[in-house]
Design a protein around this motif. Structure first.
Motif, mmCIF file in Angstrom:
data_model
loop_
_atom_site.group_PDB
_atom_site.id
_atom_site.type_symbol
_atom_site.label_atom_id
_atom_site.label_comp_id
_atom_site.label_asym_id
_atom_site.label_seq_id
_atom_site.Cartn_x
_atom_site.Cartn_y
_atom_site.Cartn_z
ATOM 1 N N ASP A 1 0.808 -1.218 0.000
ATOM 2 C CA ASP A 1 0.000 0.000 0.000
ATOM 3 C C ASP A 1 0.845 1.274 0.000
ATOM 4 O O ASP A 1 0.593 2.186 -0.766
ATOM 5 N N CYS A 2 1.875 1.344 0.857
ATOM 6 C CA CYS A 2 2.661 2.579 0.943
ATOM 7 C C CYS A 2 4.092 2.429 0.453
ATOM 8 O O CYS A 2 4.800 3.416 0.285
ATOM 9 N N GLY A 3 4.541 1.200 0.229
ATOM 10 C CA GLY A 3 5.865 0.982 -0.310
ATOM 11 C C GLY A 3 6.983 0.780 0.694
ATOM 12 O O GLY A 3 8.107 0.493 0.317
ATOM 13 N N ARG A 4 6.692 0.930 1.981
ATOM 14 C CA ARG A 4 7.749 0.778 2.973
ATOM 15 C C ARG A 4 8.251 -0.665 2.993
ATOM 16 O O ARG A 4 7.478 -1.609 2.876
ATOM 17 N N LEU A 5 9.560 -0.824 3.175
ATOM 18 C CA LEU A 5 10.179 -2.132 3.292
ATOM 19 C C LEU A 5 10.452 -2.399 4.759
ATOM 20 O O LEU A 5 11.077 -1.581 5.440
ATOM 21 N N HIS A 6 10.002 -3.535 5.279
ATOM 22 C CA HIS A 6 10.130 -3.865 6.695
ATOM 23 C C HIS A 6 11.230 -4.885 6.924
ATOM 24 O O HIS A 6 11.863 -5.348 5.993
ATOM 25 N N GLY A 7 11.441 -5.261 8.163
ATOM 26 C CA GLY A 7 12.466 -6.234 8.514
ATOM 27 C C GLY A 7 13.817 -5.550 8.670
ATOM 28 O O GLY A 7 13.943 -4.329 8.599
#
Length: 119
Positions: A88-94
């Motif tokens: 949805d917003c493009g953020r990459l996690h981890g």
């Protein structure tokens, strides 16, 4: 490529009921509800005793979808892909996402230009 057919919902519920019913401490209890399942041309009605309802509630409470990768820390979406990238917003996690986000902050700040890295 192997194609696995979707399970028959009537068979799934029937198998669940068959596993739970033998352990009902009060099989003569007044049913709380009934559920009618229709699939293709078949219809089956399942009578839900208190024991069966508790078992069903416990099974559902313990279920975790294999696609559940948590929530996005930025927008709150539950749509994270296999790489923990928010759809949805493009953020990459981890860990990788945090490293990239920290690097982006450094590059965007005046300190980022002074630490010897180029964008």
């Amino acid at each position: 490529m192997t194609v696995v057919p979707d399970p028959d919902p009537i068979d799934v519920l029937r198998e669940f009921v068959d596993r739970v019913v033998p352990y009902d401490p009060d099989p003569a209890a007044v049913p709380l509800a009934s559920v009618e399942v229709r699939h293709r041309r078949a219809t089956e009605r399942f009578v839900l005793t208190p024991h069966l309802v508790r078992a069903l509630a416990g099974a559902l409470a313990g279920y975790r979808d294999p696609g559940d990768r948590g929530r996005c820390a930025q927008c709150g979406s539950r749509r994270l892909d296999d790489n923990l990238h928010c759809l949805d917003c493009g953020r990459l996690h981890g860990v990788l996402g945090e490293v990239i986000a920290a690097r982006a902050v450094r590059v965007a700040s005046a300190d980022g230009a002074a630490d010897g890295y180029s964008g």
